[in-house]
Design a protein around this motif. Structure first.
Motif, mmCIF file in Angstrom:
data_model
loop_
_atom_site.group_PDB
_atom_site.id
_atom_site.type_symbol
_atom_site.label_atom_id
_atom_site.label_comp_id
_atom_site.label_asym_id
_atom_site.label_seq_id
_atom_site.Cartn_x
_atom_site.Cartn_y
_atom_site.Cartn_z
ATOM 1 N N ASP A 135 0.932 -1.205 -0.029
ATOM 2 C CA ASP A 135 -0.159 0.014 0.122
ATOM 3 C C ASP A 135 0.978 1.216 -0.050
ATOM 4 O O ASP A 135 1.663 1.572 1.023
ATOM 5 C CB ASP A 135 -0.846 -0.100 1.331
ATOM 6 C CG ASP A 135 -1.963 1.134 1.196
ATOM 7 O OD1 ASP A 135 -1.718 2.011 0.390
ATOM 8 O OD2 ASP A 135 -2.943 1.134 1.903
ATOM 9 N N ARG A 161 0.247 4.098 0.166
ATOM 10 C CA ARG A 161 -0.345 5.115 1.394
ATOM 11 C C ARG A 161 0.482 4.993 2.836
ATOM 12 O O ARG A 161 0.523 5.943 3.478
ATOM 13 C CB ARG A 161 -1.679 5.141 1.617
ATOM 14 C CG ARG A 161 -2.548 5.442 0.302
ATOM 15 C CD ARG A 161 -4.075 5.357 0.564
ATOM 16 N NE ARG A 161 -4.300 3.948 0.578
ATOM 17 C CZ ARG A 161 -5.583 3.479 0.746
ATOM 18 N NH1 ARG A 161 -6.561 4.036 0.912
ATOM 19 N NH2 ARG A 161 -5.689 2.210 0.830
ATOM 20 N N THR A 162 0.658 3.872 2.839
ATOM 21 C CA THR A 162 1.277 3.491 4.307
ATOM 22 C C THR A 162 3.031 3.234 3.960
ATOM 23 O O THR A 162 3.626 2.952 5.143
ATOM 24 C CB THR A 162 0.854 2.378 4.955
ATOM 25 O OG1 THR A 162 0.884 1.000 4.165
ATOM 26 C CG2 THR A 162 -0.703 2.630 5.152
#
Length: 430
Positions: free
Chosen positions: A273, A275-276
């Motif tokens: 991911d 985003r993380t």
């Protein structure tokens, strides 16, 4: 060869809903006495329903059918993950707790060092506690006096020997406790990970003393997470996992089995991911891994083998020259080295958007034995920008099996340092 310790199908069961009751007050004593019949009924139930109880949610087996023997004069390392049963085993051998089934026979006087302040009365001074411990071990006052000066000198707490132990720091308590346990002539010495509380200089001093004891024919059981100490000090190692003996044999082989199980969890890491994932609006880390022959490692690496450290990352915006960088850090926190890509083709060239893979080749016979942590980063030097820097992203375990050409040669003792290059020597007779 005479056995100093004989363990036969030793098992220990705990009920996790039962707590030890303190009897510091009259009320607690009365309540404990009134509840004794109920506890006895529970024990009877447990004894008559062992098979079903072992499957119950509130039953934990700290040890299951453990069997092995230790000969006089051996120093045996006990290793395993937290919760493997190591401390429970030592407590049974030290007669602190009783087994649920099986038996453990220890021949000779036993001295134990299982936790900070073991065997000390906090209100008594260091001097008084030395004599108290000697009495517990069955020694006369004259015998303790003969060893007293050596104990105090070894511990380094001579200025505070007449101070109550409750005012000692944890390190001071460990130093005095080890000095007492090692100098009052036990036939068997049992030592848990408590030595980790002391400073590095004292730990080395303790390890040297353990070696002296075995040369005097004394027997030592040594629990530690310091694999280098186990490898150098022990003549044998026992690996526990889930309360059972998984392997019993030569230290280097047992350590290899143990570390192979550990390293599979951290030899590679992926961030799916974005985003993380570590990074910023310019770049994000997607993968870091330790590889040999293009395959992610699943165990310890021979010191002679080259190792590839692979970093994969996404460049999200164009316009910056990005430099991949690695910190290689030893398990004691020492930075072995820092490496960055200095290729002129990339060093001053702005990156375009896309997925990149950078590989650092670490040659064989460079890193010393030990566990090394991989800390990947991508930076820009003009302007100075750290796009991501991820400590402890992966690990690699390096071992020397003493079976090939390495800088160790035929020497099996301690070799300090985080790097151990195999360098060329020229010798001639003059």
């Amino acid at each position: 060869m005479t056995e100093a310790i004989a363990i036969d199908r030793l098992s220990k069961q705990y009920r996790i809903d039962v707590r030890e009751r303190r009897k510091d007050t009259l009320a607690a004593t009365v309540v404990d006495a009134m509840s004794a019949p109920l506890r006895n009924l529970r024990r009877l139930r447990d004894l008559t329903r062992v098979d079903s109880a072992s499957e119950a949610d509130d039953i934990v087996w700290a040890l299951r059918a453990v069997s092995f023997a230790v000969a006089e004069g051996e120093i045996v390392g006990i290793i395993g993950r937290n919760g493997a049963g190591k401390s429970t085993l030592l407590k049974i051998l030290s007669r602190i707790t009783e087994p649920t089934s099986g038996c453990a026979t220890v021949r000779g006087r036993v001295a134990s060092l299982l936790e900070v302040g073991t065997g000390f009365h906090p209100e008594l001074t260091g001097r008084e506690n030395v004599y108290l411990n000697g009495t517990i071990l069955g020694m006369t006052k004259v015998e303790v006096e003969r060893k007293f000066d050596q104990i105090v000198e070894f511990s380094g707490v001579d200025r505070f020997i007449d101070t109550p132990v409750k005012r000692y720091s944890s390190g001071m308590q460990v130093r005095l406790a080890f000095a007492v346990a090692a100098h009052l002539e036990p036939e068997v010495l049992v030592v848990d990970e408590v030595l980790a509380v002391g400073d590095m200089a004292f730990q080395k001093k303790c390890l040297g003393k353990l070696g002296d004891l075995t040369r005097e024919g004394r027997t030592v059981l040594f629990v530690s997470h310091n694999m280098d100490a186990i490898r150098r000090l022990c003549t044998r190692a026992v690996l526990l996992d889930g309360g059972r003996v998984v392997m019993d044999g030569a230290p280097h082989a047992v350590i290899a089995r143990y570390t192979s199980g550990e390293s599979t969890l951290s030899a590679a890491r992926t961030w799916d991911d974005a985003r993380t994932a570590p990074g910023n609006e310019w770049a994000r880390l997607t993968f870091v891994g330790v590889k040999v022959d293009n395959a992610t490692v699943t165990g310890p690496i021979d010191v002679r083998r080259p190792v590839d450290i692979v970093i994969e990352y996404e460049v999200l915006r164009p316009g910056m020259a990005m430099i991949p960088k690695l910190h290689i850090v030893a398990d004691d926190g020492t930075v072995a080295f820092v490496a960055q890509d200095t290729d002129i083709a990339w060093r001053h060239t702005p990156r375009t958007v896309g997925h990149y893979r950078s590989t650092l080749r670490i040659p064989g016979n460079l890193l010393a034995e030990g566990t090394f942590s991989i800390w990947p980063a991508v930076v820009t030097h003009n302007p100075d920008t750290v796009h991501f820097f991820e400590p402890d992203a992966a690990t690699v375990q390096v071992v020397d099996t003493l079976s090939g050409e390495s800088a160790r040669g035929d020497y099996a003792g301690d070799m300090p340092g985080v790097v151990r290059p195999l360098l060329r020597w020229d010798t001639e007779r003059r």
